[in-house]
Scaffold this active site. Structure first.
Site, PDB file in Angstrom:
ATOM      1  N   SER A  53      -7.954   3.177  11.202  1.00  0.00           N
ATOM      2  CA  SER A  53      -8.504   3.839  10.017  1.00  0.00           C
ATOM      3  C   SER A  53      -9.648   3.076   9.350  1.00  0.00           C
ATOM      4  CB  SER A  53      -7.397   4.096   8.994  1.00  0.00           C
ATOM      5  OG  SER A  53      -6.918   2.878   8.467  1.00  0.00           O
ATOM      6  N   HIS A  93      -7.359  -0.494   3.202  1.00  0.00           N
ATOM      7  CA  HIS A  93      -8.403   0.507   2.993  1.00  0.00           C
ATOM      8  C   HIS A  93      -9.394   0.040   1.929  1.00  0.00           C
ATOM      9  CE1 HIS A  93      -6.209   4.224   4.845  1.00  0.00           C
ATOM     10  NE2 HIS A  93      -6.639   3.373   5.747  1.00  0.00           N
ATOM     11  N   ASP A 120      -6.964   8.624   0.321  1.00  0.00           N
ATOM     12  CA  ASP A 120      -5.583   8.261   0.661  1.00  0.00           C
ATOM     13  C   ASP A 120      -4.512   8.979  -0.144  1.00  0.00           C
ATOM     14  OD1 ASP A 120      -6.578   6.519   2.507  1.00  0.00           O
ATOM     15  OD2 ASP A 120      -6.159   4.706   1.358  1.00  0.00           O
TER      16      ASP A 120
END
Length: 179
Positions: A53, A93, A120
């Protein structure tokens, strides 16, 4: 005696020395981890990227080094590692947005993986739209590419992990010290 059968041909003193060495190695590893946690102010100062990701910034298996500076604010663009309450695996992230609540003064943070199409919010708990600073366990300060892949392999193939531990244990029991 059980120890003498595990360590054939060794005296009790040599067995005690071997066991003390094992204890010292394990204790040193735990102390080093705790010291690193205190220095970086992060409960988990080193993590491994588990998914794609965050590509192209980080790849699966990259080893990340984290800090959680007390006085350094989070800004949009920072790459952070956070944990969602009730979930065990931390997520790596980038901060997409920061919203400051004027009443409480608390910062609410929205994150997104670089390789993901959407933010998210689907990863957060039900009815949770933001994460808080308290959910963040660290800000990425450095990385080593692909070094963490061994932990992924050990998690994906637990039989391999146990086989490796078995081989190391056998090697430890039959190790001959030069006198």
């Amino acid at each position: 005696m059980l120890l003498n059968s595990l360590f054939p041909g060794k005296t009790n003193r040599e067995i005690a020395h071997q066991l003390l060495n094992i204890f010292m190695i394990v204790t040193s590893a735990f102390m080093s981890w705790k010291a690193l946690s205190l220095i970086t102010n992060s409960e988990s100062p080193i993590v491994v990227v588990l998914s794609e990701s965050m590509e192209p910034a980080f790849h699966r298996g990259d080893l990340l080094f984290l800090t959680l500076p007390k006085k350094e604010p989070f800004v949009v663009g920072d790459i952070v590692v956070y944990k969602i309450k009730g979930q065990d695996i931390p997520i790596v992230h980038r901060i997409l947005k920061i919203h400051k609540d004027n009443e409480s003064g608390e910062d609410y943070i929205l994150t997104k993986g670089d390789n993901n199409n959407i933010d998210d919010r689907a990863l957060y708990n039900k009815d949770q739209l933001w994460i808080k600073k308290s959910d963040i366990i660290g800000k990425v300060k450095g990385f080593l590419p692909y070094i963490g892949y061994i932990t992924i392999v050990m998690s994906d193939y637990p039989k391999l992990k146990y086989a490796l531990l078995g081989v190391l244990t056998i090697m430890m029991f039959f190790e001959k010290e030069e006198k």
